[in-house]
Design a protein around this motif. Structure first.
Motif, PDB file in Angstrom:
ATOM      1  N   TRP A   1      42.542  44.299  33.166  1.00  0.00           N
ATOM      2  CA  TRP A   1      41.378  45.164  33.348  1.00  0.00           C
ATOM      3  C   TRP A   1      40.384  44.409  34.212  1.00  0.00           C
ATOM      4  CZ3 TRP A   1      38.077  47.461  28.735  1.00  0.00           C
ATOM      5  CH2 TRP A   1      37.233  48.460  29.239  1.00  0.00           C
ATOM      6  N   ALA A   2      40.057  44.963  35.377  1.00  0.00           N
ATOM      7  CA  ALA A   2      39.188  44.284  36.325  1.00  0.00           C
ATOM      8  C   ALA A   2      37.877  43.858  35.675  1.00  0.00           C
ATOM      9  CB  ALA A   2      38.907  45.191  37.527  1.00  0.00           C
ATOM     10  N   MET A   3      37.554  42.585  35.811  1.00  0.00           N
ATOM     11  CA  MET A   3      36.314  41.966  35.344  1.00  0.00           C
ATOM     12  C   MET A   3      36.253  41.736  33.833  1.00  0.00           C
ATOM     13  SD  MET A   3      34.798  41.289  38.121  1.00  0.00           S
ATOM     14  CE  MET A   3      33.210  40.722  37.543  1.00  0.00           C
ATOM     15  N   ASP A   4      37.316  42.060  33.108  1.00  0.00           N
ATOM     16  CA  ASP A   4      37.338  41.763  31.676  1.00  0.00           C
ATOM     17  C   ASP A   4      38.094  40.445  31.481  1.00  0.00           C
ATOM     18  OD1 ASP A   4      37.555  41.579  28.940  1.00  0.00           O
ATOM     19  OD2 ASP A   4      38.094  43.679  28.637  1.00  0.00           O
TER      20      ASP A   4
ATOM     21  N   ALA B   1      43.514  36.615  27.392  1.00  0.00           N
ATOM     22  CA  ALA B   1      44.359  36.792  26.210  1.00  0.00           C
ATOM     23  C   ALA B   1      45.763  37.251  26.606  1.00  0.00           C
ATOM     24  CB  ALA B   1      43.722  37.800  25.256  1.00  0.00           C
ATOM     25  N   ASN B   2      45.852  38.165  27.575  1.00  0.00           N
ATOM     26  CA  ASN B   2      47.166  38.631  28.028  1.00  0.00           C
ATOM     27  C   ASN B   2      47.966  37.505  28.682  1.00  0.00           C
ATOM     28  OD1 ASN B   2      46.880  41.238  27.131  1.00  0.00           O
ATOM     29  ND2 ASN B   2      46.599  42.157  29.139  1.00  0.00           N
TER      30      ASN B   2
ATOM     31  N   LEU C   1      46.380  38.179  41.186  1.00  0.00           N
ATOM     32  CA  LEU C   1      44.968  38.068  40.790  1.00  0.00           C
ATOM     33  C   LEU C   1      44.778  38.420  39.314  1.00  0.00           C
ATOM     34  CD1 LEU C   1      43.386  39.667  43.995  1.00  0.00           C
ATOM     35  CD2 LEU C   1      43.230  37.267  43.311  1.00  0.00           C
ATOM     36  N   GLU C   2      45.666  37.913  38.479  1.00  0.00           N
ATOM     37  CA  GLU C   2      45.696  38.344  37.078  1.00  0.00           C
ATOM     38  C   GLU C   2      44.503  37.853  36.265  1.00  0.00           C
ATOM     39  OE1 GLU C   2      49.114  36.320  35.030  1.00  0.00           O
ATOM     40  OE2 GLU C   2      49.276  35.312  36.951  1.00  0.00           O
ATOM     41  N   ILE C   3      43.849  36.788  36.688  1.00  0.00           N
ATOM     42  CA  ILE C   3      42.702  36.311  35.901  1.00  0.00           C
ATOM     43  C   ILE C   3      41.521  37.274  35.996  1.00  0.00           C
ATOM     44  CG2 ILE C   3      40.982  34.490  35.637  1.00  0.00           C
ATOM     45  CD1 ILE C   3      43.097  32.438  36.227  1.00  0.00           C
ATOM     46  N   PRO C   4      41.031  37.629  37.195  1.00  0.00           N
ATOM     47  CA  PRO C   4      39.918  38.596  37.237  1.00  0.00           C
ATOM     48  C   PRO C   4      40.395  40.043  37.159  1.00  0.00           C
ATOM     49  CG  PRO C   4      40.418  37.874  39.448  1.00  0.00           C
ATOM     50  CD  PRO C   4      41.337  37.092  38.525  1.00  0.00           C
ATOM     51  N   GLY C   5      41.687  40.293  37.449  1.00  0.00           N
ATOM     52  CA  GLY C   5      42.196  41.646  37.591  1.00  0.00           C
ATOM     53  C   GLY C   5      42.221  42.023  39.061  1.00  0.00           C
TER      54      GLY C   5
ATOM     55  N   ASP D   1      30.099  34.740  40.992  1.00  0.00           N
ATOM     56  CA  ASP D   1      30.392  34.761  39.554  1.00  0.00           C
ATOM     57  C   ASP D   1      31.870  35.051  39.293  1.00  0.00           C
ATOM     58  OD1 ASP D   1      27.846  34.167  38.842  1.00  0.00           O
ATOM     59  OD2 ASP D   1      27.382  36.105  37.926  1.00  0.00           O
ATOM     60  N   THR D   2      32.425  35.986  40.039  1.00  0.00           N
ATOM     61  CA  THR D   2      33.828  36.350  39.827  1.00  0.00           C
ATOM     62  C   THR D   2      34.742  35.169  40.082  1.00  0.00           C
ATOM     63  OG1 THR D   2      33.311  38.605  40.539  1.00  0.00           O
ATOM     64  CG2 THR D   2      35.641  37.986  40.488  1.00  0.00           C
ATOM     65  N   ILE D   3      34.472  34.425  41.141  1.00  0.00           N
ATOM     66  CA  ILE D   3      35.300  33.255  41.481  1.00  0.00           C
ATOM     67  C   ILE D   3      35.097  32.156  40.436  1.00  0.00           C
ATOM     68  CG2 ILE D   3      35.967  31.706  43.346  1.00  0.00           C
ATOM     69  CD1 ILE D   3      35.946  34.834  43.952  1.00  0.00           C
ATOM     70  N   ASN D   4      33.835  31.910  40.063  1.00  0.00           N
ATOM     71  CA  ASN D   4      33.552  30.850  39.082  1.00  0.00           C
ATOM     72  C   ASN D   4      34.175  31.157  37.725  1.00  0.00           C
ATOM     73  OD1 ASN D   4      32.066  29.472  41.010  1.00  0.00           O
ATOM     74  ND2 ASN D   4      30.106  30.347  40.360  1.00  0.00           N
ATOM     75  N   HIS D   5      34.045  32.408  37.287  1.00  0.00           N
ATOM     76  CA  HIS D   5      34.617  32.773  35.987  1.00  0.00           C
ATOM     77  C   HIS D   5      36.142  32.645  36.001  1.00  0.00           C
ATOM     78  CE1 HIS D   5      30.690  33.847  34.894  1.00  0.00           C
ATOM     79  NE2 HIS D   5      30.681  35.115  35.223  1.00  0.00           N
ATOM     80  N   SER D   6      36.754  32.923  37.130  1.00  0.00           N
ATOM     81  CA  SER D   6      38.208  32.800  37.229  1.00  0.00           C
ATOM     82  C   SER D   6      38.642  31.355  37.011  1.00  0.00           C
ATOM     83  CB  SER D   6      38.699  33.301  38.594  1.00  0.00           C
ATOM     84  OG  SER D   6      38.434  34.677  38.751  1.00  0.00           O
TER      85      SER D   6
END
Length: 706
Positions: free
Chosen positions: A19-22, A28-29, A50-54, A65-70
Motif C-alpha cells: 500500500w503506497a506510503m504505508d 510487515a509484508n 519499490l516494495e518498501i514505499p509501495g 521523507d519518502t526516500i528517508n523513510h524507505s
C-alpha cells in the motif's frame, strides 16, 4: 557442502499486496515474506518493485521523507536480523549524485552488497516514472555509493556499489532486470545470461488489464528458452491506492518452461512462489546451444559483486517439475476477479462500512452489482475454505461486528452492499423486476423509491422562476427541453445516492458511511453518452475501463459461475436510460441506447481502439475502417467516423470529472491518468472532415471503376 555435490537450491519469490506510503504495512509484508522463505528452506528471497514505499507513491517520490523513510525501514529489517541467514533482494528508491533511482538492494548479513538501479523507465500509458526517477546509463559500470547515516550507524558500512553488475556467489551467479526492461527489444537478460549469470530476477510493479498476462509469460519463457537459465519474476498484487490493480502472477521459469506460478488474483497479502532447481541443468541446456558458445568470448564482461554465500545448502531430491501450460485466466474470469479484489482492497483500506449502488435493472449497474457479488464470494471462500484470519479480521472491521462470521456469500453481501432502484413514471416495471431478482440472487440490501416528486418539484421551481414550462419532445417540447428534463432525473439520482450512502448506516443504527459505486462503461464514457454529475458520478467505478461487449460476455459467464440466474433477463434486455415518457410501463422503454447514440457498442469499441491504440485521427480512422467495413459505402463509413468524432469532442469535457475507474483496457479514456488530450475542441473538425469528403469522392469513384 562437497565440491562434487549437485547444485540444487530452493528459490522464493513473492506476490506482495503493498500500500503506497504505508511503511508499517509494507515492512510487515516484507518481513513475513522473508520468514516464510526461510521456513520453506529457500536460500534467496525476491520481492516486488519499490516494495518498501509501495510502487504507486507517484509525486510522493519527490519528497525526501519518502526516500528517508524507505532507508529507515530497510535499516529496521536489517537490525531485526531478517537478512542474517538468507540473501534478500528488496526494492527501494535511492538518491545518488543528485538523481533519484529505482533500485534493488541486495542484502545479506547486515551488509548491503549492491544497489542495482533501473535502466529503462516506464513513461507510457499509466506510467510516469521519468517524472520521478533517472535512468541508469552507465551500463557495465559500478560506482561507489555513500550509504545514508541510518545504515552506517547500524552496520558501520559506509559505502556499497551501485550499478549494473552480476552478483557472484560461491556456487552460482545472478543478476537483474526490473519490470519494463523485460518488455524492451534489447532486454538486459540476454547479455547477462551470455556473461554467465544463471539466475535473472525481475521485480515488477505491473498492472492488470485484460489479456495482458500472456505477453509477460511469452517474454519470460522465450528469454530462458533462447539462453538457458532461471528467470524469477516477482510482482506487486492488489490496489495500492489508485486506479490500477497489480495482478501478481509471480513465477519461476527455467530453460524455456514455467516450473512454478503464483495466482494472478489473490485476496492474500502475501503469496510465496517456490521452486527447487538443479542449476547444473542450466549448464547442460547451454551446451546444446552451440551458437552461444561462439559468442561468449566476444562479449565484454559485466562487473562482479562477490558474496561469500552458498545458494545450494540443502540436499533436495524432489526437483520442481515444469507445470505444463501456464495458467492464464480467460477475460471473463479476469473481470470477475480483478475488479472484485480491487474493490475489496479499496473497501478495507478506506474505512467505509460498505458500498452503495444506484441499481437500474440494466446491464451496466447489474455488472457492478455482480462484481461486488464476486467480491463477497471471494471473501467468504477465503474465510470458510482457507481459514484466512486476516480476511476475517478485515471483514469484521468493515462491518464493525467483532463476532461476525458469515455462513454464505449472501451474508457478506447483506453487510457490505446496499442498492436502490430509483424509479420514475418513465421507468418500466420490467427493470424493477430485474433489479429485485438480482438482489435475491446476490443477497444485498435492496431499496425501491420513486423520485417523481423530486423531479416535479425541480421542474416547478424552474417554472416559477422563469415563467416557462419545459416539456418532453413527445409533449410538444424542443430537443433542448427534452434533454434538460432527462438530465434532471439523472442528477437527482446522484444527489439521492450520496444522501443514502451517508445516512443508511445511521438508519440501521450502525456506524460508518458507504462509498458510492458508479456504473458507466468505457464505451459510454468514450462517446460521452452520460449526464455530467449524474448517477455515473461516484466514488469509484469498477467497470469504467471495460467495454460493453466484454461486460455482456461477463454477465453470461457470471450467470452460471456465480449462480445468478436473474442475469439472463438482464442480458436479453435492450440497454435503455429510461429517461423519456413511456406509454406502457409493463414493457421495456422504447428509448434504446444504441439507437439514441447513433452507433452500436461494437462500433464504439472499434472507434476507441483505433483512436487510442491505433493513434488515429479522423482521416486515418476513415481509411482503416474503409478496409474493415467493406459492406458499407465510403460515404456511410465517413458518416459514422464524423459522428463519432463530433460526439467524442463535444462531450470530452465530461472526462475531466469522470469517476476514478478500474483500468482494464488499453483504449481507456481516463483523462486524469491515461488519456491526455484537451477538453475544448472545435467540434466541426473542419479541415479533417474536408479531407474525408475528398477521400469519399476518390474511393467512391474507384469503387465504380472496379
Amino acid at each position: 557442502m562437497d565440491s562434487d555435490t549437485t547444485r540444487i537450491c530452493k528459490i522464493a519469490t513473492f506476490n506482495l499486496n503493498q500500500w503506497a506510503m504505508d511503511f508499517e504495512h509494507n515492512k510487515a509484508n516484507i518481513i513475513d515474506s522473508i520468514k516464510q522463505a526461510e521456513e520453506a528452506g529457500a536460500t534467496i528471497r525476491f520481492g516486488s518493485e519499490l516494495e518498501i514505499p509501495g510502487y504507486g507513491c507517484e509525486d510522493h517520490f519527490l519528497e525526501m521523507d519518502t526516500i528517508n523513510h524507505s532507508w529507515e525501514v530497510l535499516a529496521e529489517i536489517i537490525e531485526e536480523g531478517w537478512t542474517d541467514n538468507i540473501i534478500c533482494d528488496i526494492g527501494i528508491p535511492t538518491y545518488h549524485k543528485s538523481f533519484l533511482y529505482n533500485c534493488r538492494a541486495i542484502v545479506y548479513k547486515r551488509k548491503i552488497h549492491l544497489l542495482r538501479p533501473k535502466i529503462l523507465l516506464s513513461f507510457e500509458q499509466n506510467y510516469r516514472e521519468t517524472r520521478w526517477f533517472q535512468s541508469w546509463t552507465n551500463i557495465k559500470k559500478i560506482e561507489d555509493f555513500i550509504l545514508p547515516k541510518v545504515i552506517t550507524d547500524l552496520t558501520e558500512q559506509k559505502t556499497t556499489k551501485i550499478g549494473i553488475a552480476i552478483v557472484r556467489l560461491n556456487d552460482t551467479e545472478f543478476a537483474h532486470e526490473i519490470c519494463q526492461e523485460m518488455f524492451e527489444p534489447a532486454s538486459p537478460a540476454a547479455e547477462l545470461y551470455l556473461d554467465g549469470a544463471e539466475i535473472i530476477c525481475n521485480s515488477s510493479g505491473s498492472h492488470h488489464h485484460l489479456r495482458k498476462l500472456n505477453k509477460r509469460l511469452q517474454l519470460i519463457t522465450t528469454s530462458t528458452h533462447k539462453s538457458g537459465g532461471v528467470y524469477v519474476y516477482s510482482n506487486q498484487q492488489g490496489c495500492d491506492g489508485g486506479r490500477l490493480y497489480f495482478d501478481g502472477s509471480s513465477l519461476i521459469a527455467m530453460n524455456g518452461q514455467v516450473i512454478s506460478q503464483g495466482s494472478q488474483f489473490s485476496i492474500k497479502n502475501i503469496e510465496g512462489v517456490y521452486a527447487v532447481v538443479n542449476l547444473d541443468d542450466i549448464r547442460n541446456y547451454r551446451r546444446e546451444i552451440r551458437n552461444k558458445s561462439l559468442r561468449d568470448s566476444d562479449e565484454p564482461e559485466f562487473p562482479r559483486v562477490t558474496i561469500d554465500y552458498n545458494l545450494c545448502q540443502h540436499d533436495f531430491f524432489d526437483l520442481t517439475e515444469p507445470q505444463g501450460e501456464p495458467r492464464i485466466h480467460k477475460p471473463m474470469e479476469e473481470i470477475s476477479l480483478g475488479p472484485a479484489l480491487w474493490l475489496w482492497d479499496y473497501l478495507r483500506r478506506s474505512g467505509a462500512r460498505g458500498y452503495f449502488l444506484p441499481l437500474s435493472g440494466g446491464l451496466d449497474s447489474a455488472s457492478v452489482a455482480t462484481i461486488v457479488g464476486s467480491m463477497c464470494t471471494l471473501v467468504y471462500q477465503a474465510i470458510a475454505d482457507d481459514k484466512n484470519e486476516e480476511v476475517l479480521a478485515d471483514l469484521r472491521k468493515i462491518t464493525k461486528q467483532e463476532d461476525f462470521m458469515p455462513e454464505s456469500p449472501k451474508d457478506v453481501a447483506a453487510q457490505v452492499l446496499n442498492c436502490c432502484y430509483m424509479g420514475t413514471k418513465n421507468s418500466s416495471e420490467e427493470t424493477l423486476k430485474r433489479a429485485k431478482k438480482l438482489s435475491e440472487d446476490i443477497g444485498f440490501n435492496f431499496y425501491n423509491v420513486e423520485i417523481d416528486d423530486l423531479f416535479d418539484a425541480t421542474k416547478t421551481l424552474f417554472q416559477n422562476m422563469t415563467g416557462k414550462e419545459p416539456k418532453f419532445e413527445v409533449h410538444g417540447g424542443t430537443y433542448l427541453e427534452d434533454l434538460a428534463l432527462q438530465n434532471i432525473q439523472a442528477r437527482q439520482r446522484m444527489v439521492l445516492s450520496y444522501l443514502m450512502a451517508q445516512l443508511m448506516p445511521w438508519v440501521s443504527e450502525q456506524k460508518g458511511f458507504l462509498l458510492v459505486l458508479g456504473s458507466a462503461n468505457l464505451d459510454e464514457g468514450l462517446r460521452g453518452y452520460m449526464t455530467k454529475y449524474d448517477c455515473s458520478s461516484a466514488d469509484v467505478n469498477p467497470i469504467g475501463g471495460i467495454n460493453k461487449s466484454d461486460l455482456k460476455a461477463f454477465i453470461a459467464y457470471a450467470k452460471d459461475k456465480l449462480n445468478y440466474p436473474s442475469l439472463q433477463d438482464i442480458l436479453d434486455a435492450k440497454p435503455s436510460a429510461e429517461l423519456r415518457p413511456i406509454e406502457d410501463k409493463t414493457k421495456d422503454s422504447t428509448q434504446v441506447d444504441e439507437e439514441e447514440m447513433g452507433m452500436t457498442y461494437d462500433e464504439l469499441n472499434q472507434f476507441g481502439r483505433l483512436r487510442k491504440m491505433g493513434k488515429c485521427g479522423p482521416v486515418s480512422m476513415f481509411k482503416e475502417l474503409l478496409q474493415k467495413w467493406k459492406d458499407l459505402t465510403p460515404k456511410e463509413v465517413a458518416e459514422k467516423v464524423k459522428r463519432f468524432f463530433f460526439y467524442y469532442s463535444v462531450n470530452r469535457h465530461k472526462a475531466t470529472t469522470i469517476t476514478p475507474a478500474y483500468h482494464a483496457e488499453d483504449y481507456s479514456m481516463d483523462d486524469n491518468r491515461f488519456d491526455h488530450r484537451q477538453f475544448l475542441y472545435n467540434t466541426s473538425w473542419e479541415y479533417q472532415f474536408k479531407r474525408i469528403d475528398k477521400l469519399v469522392e476518390y474511393y467512391t469513384e474507384k469503387k465504380k471503376q472496379t
